[in-house]
Design a protein around this motif. Structure first.
Motif, short mmCIF file in Angstrom:
data_model
loop_
_atom_site.label_atom_id
_atom_site.label_comp_id
_atom_site.label_asym_id
_atom_site.label_seq_id
_atom_site.Cartn_x
_atom_site.Cartn_y
_atom_site.Cartn_z
N ARG A 1 0.82 -1.26 0.00
CA ARG A 1 -0.02 0.13 0.15
C ARG A 1 0.87 1.49 0.01
NH1 ARG A 1 -4.20 -1.75 4.73
NH2 ARG A 1 -4.91 -3.60 3.78
N LEU B 1 0.63 4.09 -3.01
CA LEU B 1 0.50 5.63 -2.66
C LEU B 1 1.63 6.51 -3.25
CD1 LEU B 1 -0.70 7.71 -1.13
CD2 LEU B 1 0.40 7.31 0.99
N VAL C 1 -1.41 15.27 1.36
CA VAL C 1 -2.23 14.21 0.86
C VAL C 1 -1.67 12.65 1.20
CG1 VAL C 1 -3.03 13.19 -1.29
CG2 VAL C 1 -3.20 15.37 -0.91
N ARG C 2 -0.41 12.47 1.07
CA ARG C 2 0.27 11.53 1.40
C ARG C 2 0.26 10.95 2.83
NH1 ARG C 2 5.38 12.19 1.43
NH2 ARG C 2 5.85 10.00 1.45
N VAL D 1 -3.66 10.05 3.72
CA VAL D 1 -3.89 8.71 3.33
C VAL D 1 -3.05 7.46 3.99
CG1 VAL D 1 -3.63 7.09 1.18
CG2 VAL D 1 -4.45 9.44 0.94
N SER E 1 -4.46 7.15 7.40
CA SER E 1 -6.07 6.57 7.61
C SER E 1 -6.11 5.11 6.74
CB SER E 1 -7.11 7.67 7.02
OG SER E 1 -6.67 7.88 5.65
N ALA E 2 -5.47 5.12 5.73
CA ALA E 2 -5.72 4.00 4.90
C ALA E 2 -4.66 2.78 5.06
CB ALA E 2 -5.76 4.40 3.18
N PHE F 1 -6.40 -1.67 -0.50
CA PHE F 1 -5.96 -0.55 -0.40
C PHE F 1 -6.97 0.41 -1.16
CE2 PHE F 1 -2.88 3.06 -2.21
CZ PHE F 1 -3.03 3.85 -1.03
N LEU G 1 -9.38 3.69 0.13
CA LEU G 1 -9.32 4.86 -0.65
C LEU G 1 -10.85 5.37 -0.88
CD1 LEU G 1 -6.35 4.97 -2.84
CD2 LEU G 1 -6.68 5.89 -0.73
N LEU H 1 -12.81 7.74 1.20
CA LEU H 1 -12.65 8.95 1.26
C LEU H 1 -13.40 9.58 0.24
CD1 LEU H 1 -8.60 8.91 1.65
CD2 LEU H 1 -10.35 8.81 3.60
N LEU I 1 -13.09 11.12 -2.58
CA LEU I 1 -12.20 11.13 -3.85
C LEU I 1 -13.01 10.73 -5.25
CD1 LEU I 1 -8.83 9.25 -2.44
CD2 LEU I 1 -9.36 11.65 -2.87
N ILE J 1 -13.42 8.21 -6.93
CA ILE J 1 -12.71 6.82 -6.74
C ILE J 1 -12.47 6.14 -8.04
CG2 ILE J 1 -14.63 5.67 -5.89
CD1 ILE J 1 -10.77 5.09 -5.03
#
Length: 717
Positions: free
Chosen positions: A270, A274, A311-312, A315, A318-319, A574, A578, A581, A583, A585
């Motif tokens: 993951r 990312l 952003v990194r 993510v 949380s992810a 992963f 995401l 969120l 996003l 997606i």
């Protein structure tokens, strides 16, 4: 014994006709003494139904009150809001301003007409002195899964100007009390510790990131300016590989030292995914800075890394390293807004005088026996076996490319269900991965240009879900399982995604001369017959052991090692994280699939085999990893397992929103699911079902032995 639906209505003359309409067999009418929150809340506590429908300020709720609850049941959500349309509501605007996250998703958070699943809420959290029960529910329960139904109602003008002013003051006072109460909760020691911990982790992540920036810059300098003098984009890519490994080691050992979810490998996959997704975003920006704005390469590289830092971190925190326990003040888990308007169709966007869809010609045509004929302007490699160019253009399902989506960007993805179909729009407006479906004759799927460039996503995320329920309407089930014909009998093999089913099928075909029907989806009929569905095989990382080295070229092997990691179980998990969120997606998924296509190969590309169109099933094996063992499966247990494994194949968004919106003929989602279960139960009554567990991927060695034992036995044990 309570009814399935309880309707709470304040005692006012204007609701008399509504009460009469709601006298259904499974509906309980619970009167509230008046329209105050305290009275409505007291009535809700008396309600005995699984669903509670609150009807406040609605003169003629009619059957819509029941439909709200039915819709919530069919869509498997917790809350269905009848959102008022046709008016400008200042209360909603003010409420969203005060609670941008908790009240930002629904169109009408101050509606007095909604249905809620009784066991999804704690009524003791609601304060009786509030203005609207719904607003209290949304603020006190921020993770409710919700849908909205368009409700056409004029503005409430009761009491004249003084009445409006009085209600406005009451509403403002309620917002102040609610916001103060929430701030008091968030100011407790645990909340302060949570916020402080998040900030400390962000600071530590930044320090580690600075060390990674030094490593990245040093490698870039060596490769581009000093030693090899390769192109700066290639050097930046290689520098990212080195710095990512560096950052992962430091993050694992220094920042997240305890209570980490998953395994080191899963977190590593993951983490690399990312950083490589960030790399795909960085490279165009880096090229713009260097070539377009003539910024020094090292400075431009540092700028692009810094821009993506937050952003990194979000993510990763949380992810990747999150424990899956959301904080009480987080936004809803499913950020996609669901809007239902069963009285109107989805508006088709117009592009001046230009058509919103491309020409009628459908160059790719497929005929899936027993299911449907498909014509498409997008090539669908998963259906290549069923390619039927002899078909005319009047196919039962048509996939076209056209203009889909809003002209303006959206704050979140929106899924819409209408009287005739459904639609999905993402954040980027018409540039996003959008689609709409008209459930008529034929079924018409229109995808945006961005989505059309990723045929795998078009098929897997849209078309296969439609085919599943079209199959049910034709008396068949599209079952998530593999199927081979072994020693003259059909054998079904079912497992959770990424267990080892593909490798087992390859070994059965190669080593035991099994005939191939399917690897991922099988057409199952009530009488125990199966039809082949030979989609290309996806070679995930653990399946590599079943592929011989001479079956692929060296170039394919090198590409496969990257593809199999990205499209492995870890990569899928992963992506699902995401998707929680806010996003775009589906657009992210489509973009990823274009950059790194899934490792898919036709079975006869990997090894010589015979594909048979149909067989009669005698055995079912549900395989799993664990201690060696096997045993019989009761029919109800086998049914539940196969349905669960089939649902597991349809987890990626927006299937959760798409499936409940599908109506085939007169059958809605609930009816189709009941018919699907009936088909499966009928087929399983003719099949011997067993579970088989191994720790060493040796299912292919044991299944033939068990099939032969069953064939020679006098009866089923």
């Amino acid at each position: 014994m309570g009814r399935s639906i309880s309707v709470v209505i304040p005692l006012c003359d204007e609701f008399d006709s509504g009460v009469a309409l709601l006298s259904h067999r499974d509906v309980e009418v619970v009167p509230a003494d008046n329209r105050s929150v305290a009275a409505v809340l007291a009535a809700m506590r008396k309600a005995t139904g699984r669903w509670i429908v609150v009807v406040d300020g609605v003169a003629q709720p009619g059957d819509l009150a029941v439909r709200l609850a039915r819709l919530g049941e069919s869509r498997d959500v917790d809350l269905v809001i009848a959102s008022r349309t046709g008016e400008t509501n200042a209360k909603n605007a003010l409420a969203k301003l005060v609670f941008p996250r908790r009240l930002g998703q629904p169109v009408d958070p101050t509606s007095g007409f909604f249905a809620v699943r009784r066991d999804a809420v704690d009524l003791d959290r609601i304060r009786p002195g509030g203005f609207r029960v719904l607003m209290e529910l949304l603020v006190r329960h921020p993770r409710l899964r919700m849908a909205e139904v368009a409700y056409h109602k004029s503005s409430d003008r009761r009491g004249g100007v003084l009445g409006v002013v009085r209600r406005g003051l009451v509403f403002a006072g309620h917002l102040v009390r609610l916001r103060t109460s929430l701030l008091a909760q968030q100011a407790t020691r645990s909340a302060r510790a949570s916020v402080r911990g998040w900030l400390l982790r962000a600071f530590a992540f930044g320090l580690i990131g600075l060390s990674g920036l030094v490593v990245n810059t040093a490698v870039l300098w060596l490769l581009h300016l000093e030693v090899l003098q390769v192109h700066y984009l290639i050097a930046a890519t290689l520098a990212t590989e080195v710095s990512t490994a560096w950052l992962f080691v430091l993050t694992e050992t220094l920042l997240y030292r305890k209570d980490k979810p998953g395994t080191v490998r899963s977190r590593g996959v993951r983490f690399f995914l990312l950083n490589h997704f960030a790399l795909a975003v960085r490279l165009p920006l880096l090229a713009l800075l260097v070539d377009g704005m003539h910024v020094d390469v090292l400075i431009a590289n540092a700028l692009t890394l810094a821009l993506l830092f937050l952003v990194r971190f979000v993510v990763a925190d949380s992810a990747i390293y999150g424990k899956g326990e959301p904080a009480c003040d987080e936004p809803p888990r499913e950020p996609i807004r669901v809007l239902v308007d069963l009285d109107h169709e989805i508006p088709v966007p117009r592009n001046g005088n230009r058509p919103t869809e491309t020409a009628r010609y459908l160059p790719y045509r497929y005929a899936v026996p027993g299911l449907a004929t498909i014509g498409s302007q997008v090539e669908l490699p998963e259906l290549d076996y069923f390619r039927s160019q002899w078909l005319g253009h009047d196919t039962e399902i048509q996939v076209r490319v056209g203009v889909v989506g809003d002209r303006r960007p959206l704050p979140r993805a929106v899924f819409t269900q209408s009287a005739q179909g459904l639609g999905y729009r993402e954040h980027l407006g018409r540039l996003g991965a959008n689609f709409r479906v008209r459930l008529g004759d034929p079924i018409t799927v229109v995808v945006s240009a961005a989505l059309a460039r990723s045929p795998h996503v078009v098929y897997t995320n849209i078309l296969e879900a439609l085919l599943r329920f079209v199959a049910v309407s034709r008396g068949a089930m599209l079952l998530h399982s593999a199927c081979v014909e072994l020693h003259g009998v059909g054998v079904l093999i079912s497992a959770r995604t990424d267990t080892g089913k593909t490798g087992t099928v390859l070994r059965l075909v190669r080593e035991h001369k099994a005939k191939f029907l399917s690897d991922d989806m099988t057409i199952l009929y009530p009488d125990g017959r199966v039809g082949c569905f030979p989609k290309p095989l996806t070679i995930s990382h653990h399946t590599l052991r079943a592929v011989r080295s001479h079956e692929l070229s060296p170039k394919e092997w090198r590409r496969l090692r990257l593809q199999s990691r990205l499209h492995s179980k870890e990569g899928r998990e992963f992506a699902l994280l995401l998707s929680q969120l806010n996003l775009p997606i589906m657009g992210v998924n489509a973009f990823t699939q274009r950059i790194v296509p899934p490792p898919k190969y036709a079975v006869d590309r990997l090894l010589p085999c015979e594909i048979v169109p149909e067989s009669k099933i005698s055995d079912l094996f549900v395989i799993a990893r664990g201690e060696l063992g096997s045993g019989e499966l009761a029919e109800d247990e086998a049914t539940a397992t196969l349905l669960e494994n089939t649902e597991d194949a349809y987890q990626f968004p927006p299937f959760r929103q798409l499936a409940p919106s599908i109506v085939i003929g007169e059958d809605d989602h609930l009816v189709l699911r009941d018919k699907e279960r009936a088909i499966l139960e009928s087929a399983l009554s003719r099949i011997r079902a067993r579970w088989l567990s191994t720790a060493d991927f040796s299912w292919a060695d044991r299944i033939p032995v068990l099939v032969d034992e069953g064939a020679t036995a006098k009866g089923w044990a």
